[in-house]
Design an enzyme around this catalytic site. Sequence first.
Site, PDB file in Angstrom:
ATOM      1  CB  SER A 251      18.519 -21.736  11.629  1.00 42.29           C
ATOM      2  OG  SER A 251      19.797 -21.606  11.256  1.00 42.29           O
ATOM      3  CB  SER A 252      20.220 -25.293   7.460  1.00 40.84           C
ATOM      4  OG  SER A 252      20.951 -23.974   7.065  1.00 40.84           O
TER       5      SER A 252
ATOM      6  CB  THR B  55       0.124   4.307  15.603  1.00 44.48           C
ATOM      7  OG1 THR B  55       0.691   5.297  16.766  1.00 44.48           O
ATOM      8  CG2 THR B  55      -1.116   3.817  16.430  1.00 44.48           C
ATOM      9  CG  HIS B  56       3.162   6.463  12.641  1.00 39.67           C
ATOM     10  ND1 HIS B  56       3.300   6.898  11.395  1.00 39.67           N
ATOM     11  CD2 HIS B  56       2.033   6.858  13.254  1.00 39.67           C
ATOM     12  CE1 HIS B  56       2.040   7.543  11.218  1.00 39.67           C
ATOM     13  NE2 HIS B  56       1.261   7.763  12.598  1.00 39.67           N
TER      14      HIS B  56
ATOM     15  CB  THR C   9     -12.331 -24.946 -27.546  1.00 37.67           C
ATOM     16  OG1 THR C   9     -13.108 -23.747 -27.878  1.00 37.67           O
ATOM     17  CG2 THR C   9     -12.949 -26.053 -28.642  1.00 37.67           C
TER      18      THR C   9
ATOM     19  CB  SER D 136     -21.211 -23.118 -27.290  1.00 34.42           C
ATOM     20  OG  SER D 136     -20.421 -22.374 -27.571  1.00 34.42           O
ATOM     21  CB  THR D 137     -16.406 -23.863 -25.672  1.00 33.23           C
ATOM     22  OG1 THR D 137     -16.009 -25.262 -26.072  1.00 33.23           O
ATOM     23  CG2 THR D 137     -15.167 -23.251 -24.963  1.00 33.23           C
ATOM     24  CG  ASN D 138     -18.341 -19.857 -27.367  1.00 33.95           C
ATOM     25  OD1 ASN D 138     -17.117 -20.272 -27.114  1.00 33.95           O
ATOM     26  ND2 ASN D 138     -18.572 -19.406 -28.599  1.00 33.95           N
TER      27      ASN D 138
ATOM     28  CD  GLU E 295       8.803 -16.863   8.151  1.00 31.08           C
ATOM     29  OE1 GLU E 295       9.622 -16.336   8.752  1.00 31.08           O
ATOM     30  OE2 GLU E 295       9.051 -18.168   7.750  1.00 31.08           O
TER      31      GLU E 295
ATOM     32  CE  LYS F 255      17.097 -17.277  13.503  1.00 33.72           C
ATOM     33  NZ  LYS F 255      15.439 -17.261  12.460  1.00 33.72           N
TER      34      LYS F 255
END
Length: 474
Positions: free
Chosen positions: A325-326, A194-195, A107, A146-148, A338, A331
């Site tokens: 890397s810092s 596999t595995h 609302t 209506s909001t609904n 990621e 690297k």
Amino acid sequence: MTTIDQQNSEFRIERDSMGELPIPNSAYYGIQTVRAIENFPISGIKPLPTYVDACVIIKKATALTNSELSCIPADIARAIVQAADEVLSGKMRDQFVVDIYQAGAGTSHHMNINEVLSNRALEILGDRKGNYQRVSPNDHVNYGQSTNDVIPTAIRIGGLLALAHTLYPALEEAIASLNNKAIEFQDIVKSGRTHLQDAVPVRLGESFRAWAQILIEHQNRLKLAAEDLTKLGLGGSAAGTGLNTHPQYSDRVAQILSELLSHSLKPAPHLMAAMQSMAPFVNVSGALRNLAQDCVKISHDLRLMDSGPKTGLKEIQLPPVQPGSSIMPGKYNPVMAEMTSMVCFQVMGYDNAIAFAAQAGQLELNVMMPLIAYNLIHSIEILGNTINALTKRCIQGITANSDRCLAYAEGSLALVTALNTHIGYLNAAAVAKESLETGKSLRQIVLERGLMSAEELAKVLNLEQMSAMPTSNP
């Protein structure tokens, strides 16, 4: 409360059923928005632009519909439509300020939309902000609504907009880029795994083609789930009965929305059901979660295949996009992959929250819609942006280390699998065991044991033939 001279003050006084409050004259929002700002200082997260667009498009369509049906004056409707168009063009975007964690059903956000459009419409008509007797947020901008029924419709439209503008294009480009890499790498043989253990050889190109096919299938699932979003509960008003709406309203507003969005929309077969059930959003969110899970798998595969450069697999090279890397010079990390996993984990978490919120409705209303609105639209957009970034900053620049791929494939004990039908499983297992213990090649051991001739062995251990995909009949 002391009366403020609005002509000479930085504030105007607005009134609602609870009393009076001073509102900054520069603000297009009004008293109910201010109450929400005071009540919900929760996250600092404001409504997503796509969600604002969805709500404003609804208000434009309803103004056009209600004017056409003679429910509100034509001049007021034109001013509301102009105000809506201005917002959609990028103006007044800083006026939508209610925290995403807010009043049940949305609302507060809904009234924020109504107030901004009302006050801008007043300006367009040459009047002053806050003169709601002329243009009311409730009686004009929100006529027959209506909001609904507005908020679940806005979630549907916001989801469709986000899919069309963000996720679908990203998937299309990712699929095309993966297929291009499949063609580029088709003749490179690598060891299957596999595995995380050696397996029979495969083509590097087929790995990329498989990922493309996975995304195609997710795209199809998403489009099927998104069909649920095209059935609108708009016109149900407060409880699904259509109270205070024109008999032709729900059909006409769906037609106008279809024209504005270039998308086929229609009233739901039962407006009350469309307002109560959050199942369409759970369905789309589930498809997003499913896509996210496979995107994590693909991103992890890319990281493994690029691991190294000296102590990992290093079958492929992901494009370095920033120092990794810092402290360690030279690297480079697989940062795009990621990032992809992190976003996908967030999408999975949003899906869980959507499921909890969807089941938390009672009777004629689900009051958890603000959470569902943010999580669903945000999931679509961040997943689309992520896939787009992964494609452009990673996939399109991948190169293959073909020599390393071939070396792994030729050195894999899993090549012995091809011997099963020629020397039997037990003999093949014994050859593999001896190779592992002695370091001798599979070929050498098979020949020493007299299990096959050199000519037969050369045919059976042909890597190109072993890694070729079967041809399916049309």
